[in-house]
Design a protein around this motif. Structure first.
Motif: not given
Ligand SMILES: [Mg+2]
Length: 211
Positions: A7-13, A165-167, A170-172
């Motif tokens: 998991f990503d944190l910001d805007n994902t969790i 994730g949402d980005d 980045s993570e994607i």
């Molecule tokens: Mg994020």
């Protein structure tokens, strides 16, 4: 079959906009003080930076907008010492994901003190087998490096993992480069054309993939 979720944190969790006013008040004040310099090239730059700060780590934004050293230093000093100590809530849907009996990892980029304070306020530490904070200030380690390290340390095959994730940048992107499947959580459909293995405007879309 997926046996590990990253998991990503910001805007994902949790939604950053739920804490933005309190979190960013001090930082936005600092930016406003430098507004004349920052807006010299384009009058909307300060506003764009403020908007992007709710989605991306400051370091990337500072590079993108070529902020000068004085501004960077002011902002970075504030960010390094900052914590978030007010109540925080994960997305409602996150509660269904955290109960999935699959090992989970948290990989987030940002200032460690601040990222840890958010993890504490969200009360999610025990949901994860291991938590990684990528601090762009102190090294060249990236999310891609961390994903590779998780594969190595825990002996996963790439097809057993799913990065959530949402980005897309980045993570994607990092996961796709390693041929790890991705789930792009895009609640407002702002990345209709982004590369991702799976995508949904609902976090619980992950549950469908795992069933
Ligand atoms: Mg994020």
């Amino acid at each position: 079959m997926k046996t590990g979720l990253i998991f990503d944190l910001d805007n994902t969790i949790y939604p950053v906009n739920s804490i933005a006013d309190n979190l960013f008040a001090e930082l936005f004040g600092l930016l406003d003080r430098h507004a004349a310099v920052i807006n010299a090239g384009h009058s909307e730059t300060v506003n764009r930076i403020k908007e992007e700060m709710t989605r991306r780590p400051f370091q990337y934004i500072a590079d993108k907008y070529e902020l000068n050293d004085a501004i960077r230093q002011d902002m970075e000093e504030a960010l390094q010492s900052m914590t978030y100590d007010l109540p925080m809530q994960p997305f409602e849907e996150y509660h269904r994901l955290k109960d999935i009996p699959i090992e989970k990892f948290l990989v987030t980029t940002g200032y460690p003190k601040l990222q840890y304070s958010k993890i504490r306020q969200l009360d999610i530490e025990d949901d994860f087998k291991e938590i990684f904070i990528v601090d762009p200030d102190t090294g060249s380690q990236t999310k891609k490096d961390v994903f590779a390290a998780i594969i190595e340390k825990y002996g996963y095959r790439t097809e057993e993992l799913l990065v959530i994730g949402d980005d897309p940048a980045s993570e994607i992107k990092a996961a796709l480069e390693l041929r790890i499947d991705t789930f792009l959580f895009d609640p407002n459909n702002i990345y209709p054309d982004a590369d991702a293995t799976h995508r949904s405007n609902k976090l619980t879309g992950v549950l469908m993939l795992l069933s």
